[in-house]
Design a protein around this motif. Structure first.
Motif, PDB file in Angstrom:
ATOM      1  N   UNK A  10       3.762  42.197  48.528  1.00  0.00           N
ATOM      2  CA  UNK A  10       2.541  41.599  47.993  1.00  0.00           C
ATOM      3  C   UNK A  10       2.028  42.379  46.788  1.00  0.00           C
ATOM      4  N   UNK A  11       1.950  43.715  46.915  1.00  0.00           N
ATOM      5  CA  UNK A  11       1.489  44.515  45.786  1.00  0.00           C
ATOM      6  C   UNK A  11       1.973  45.944  45.916  1.00  0.00           C
ATOM      7  N   UNK A  12       1.919  46.655  44.790  1.00  0.00           N
ATOM      8  CA  UNK A  12       2.305  48.050  44.733  1.00  0.00           C
ATOM      9  C   UNK A  12       1.093  48.906  45.060  1.00  0.00           C
ATOM     10  N   UNK A  13       1.320  50.024  45.720  1.00  0.00           N
ATOM     11  CA  UNK A  13       0.234  50.924  46.113  1.00  0.00           C
ATOM     12  C   UNK A  13      -0.572  51.403  44.909  1.00  0.00           C
ATOM     13  N   UNK A  14       0.064  51.563  43.768  1.00  0.00           N
ATOM     14  CA  UNK A  14      -0.625  52.051  42.573  1.00  0.00           C
ATOM     15  C   UNK A  14      -1.690  51.079  42.070  1.00  0.00           C
ATOM     16  N   UNK A  15      -1.656  49.826  42.525  1.00  0.00           N
ATOM     17  CA  UNK A  15      -2.654  48.829  42.125  1.00  0.00           C
ATOM     18  C   UNK A  15      -4.020  49.129  42.740  1.00  0.00           C
ATOM     19  N   UNK A  16      -4.034  49.796  43.888  1.00  0.00           N
ATOM     20  CA  UNK A  16      -5.274  50.084  44.599  1.00  0.00           C
ATOM     21  C   UNK A  16      -5.800  51.459  44.205  1.00  0.00           C
ATOM     22  N   UNK A  17      -7.107  51.538  43.973  1.00  0.00           N
ATOM     23  CA  UNK A  17      -7.745  52.799  43.612  1.00  0.00           C
ATOM     24  C   UNK A  17      -8.204  53.523  44.874  1.00  0.00           C
ATOM     25  N   UNK A  18      -8.065  54.842  44.876  1.00  0.00           N
ATOM     26  CA  UNK A  18      -8.524  55.636  46.017  1.00  0.00           C
ATOM     27  C   UNK A  18     -10.045  55.545  46.134  1.00  0.00           C
TER      28      UNK A  18
END
Length: 190
Positions: free
Chosen positions: A138-146
């Motif tokens: 669905x998406x790459x982890x880098x798309x989400x901000x901590x």
């Protein structure tokens, strides 16, 4: 004179009732998202879901007469915000088709996006195959901000506009064709 006014009023009420949109609800025949989750594998979030499809007698008859049925599985991930509307990070659709092939006496289930599919000897086994979604990126982890909060959602939409043209008006008016689900929402952990 008075009966003419009553007829006009009745006609207006009848037309108004006919033109009003019919509410969509999950009745006895609908798709139900039983479970959905996103799991992190390497650097990608993968979707797995269990969906129950309950076909109405009208949809089953149409399917057995060679009419293909299409569903779109909508996946949406949103960043939650306190003072603005939630921001949509990812919106993805998976399209599935089920069709009965009378010459072979099999039901064919196909993922319209990947082209994967299979043949099944019974409607129940075809619906079981359609019900499981496994490990779809669905998406790459880098798309989400901590430090941000995210909500994931999944719903199933029956695509009535892909029915044969003579069947479409009936599908919009008859509740036996409301085969969509509501949103299944959960909070993501990143």
């Amino acid at each position: 004179m008075r009966s003419s006014a009553k007829r006009k009023a009745a006609l207006i009420i009848l037309l108004w009732g006919w033109l009003m949109p019919v509410p969509v609800f999950a009745g006895a025949y609908a798709a139900i998202v039983k479970d959905a989750e996103l799991t992190l594998q390497d650097e990608d979030y993968l979707l797995s879901a269990e969906i129950q499809y309950r076909l109405s007698p009208k949809a089953t008859d149409a399917l057995k007469n060679g009419v293909p049925l299409f569903w779109a599985v909508n996946i949406r991930i949103q960043r939650q915000r306190d003072f603005w509307w939630d921001e949509t990070i990812v919106e993805k659709n998976l399209r599935f088709k089920i069709q009965y092939q009378a010459l072979l006496n099999v039901y064919r289930v196909r993922n319209e996006d990947s082209g994967e599919g299979g043949n099944f000897s019974s409607l129940a086994s075809a619906m079981d195959a359609l019900s499981s979604i496994r490990y779809v990126p669905v998406l790459n982890k880098s798309t989400l901000a901590d430090g941000e909060r995210y909500t994931a959602g999944l719903r199933v939409l029956f695509e009535r506009e892909l029915l044969p043209l003579p069947l479409r008006p009936l599908a919009y008016l008859n509740p036996q064709w409301y085969l969509s689900s509501g949103w299944y929402l959960w909070n993501m952990k990143n």
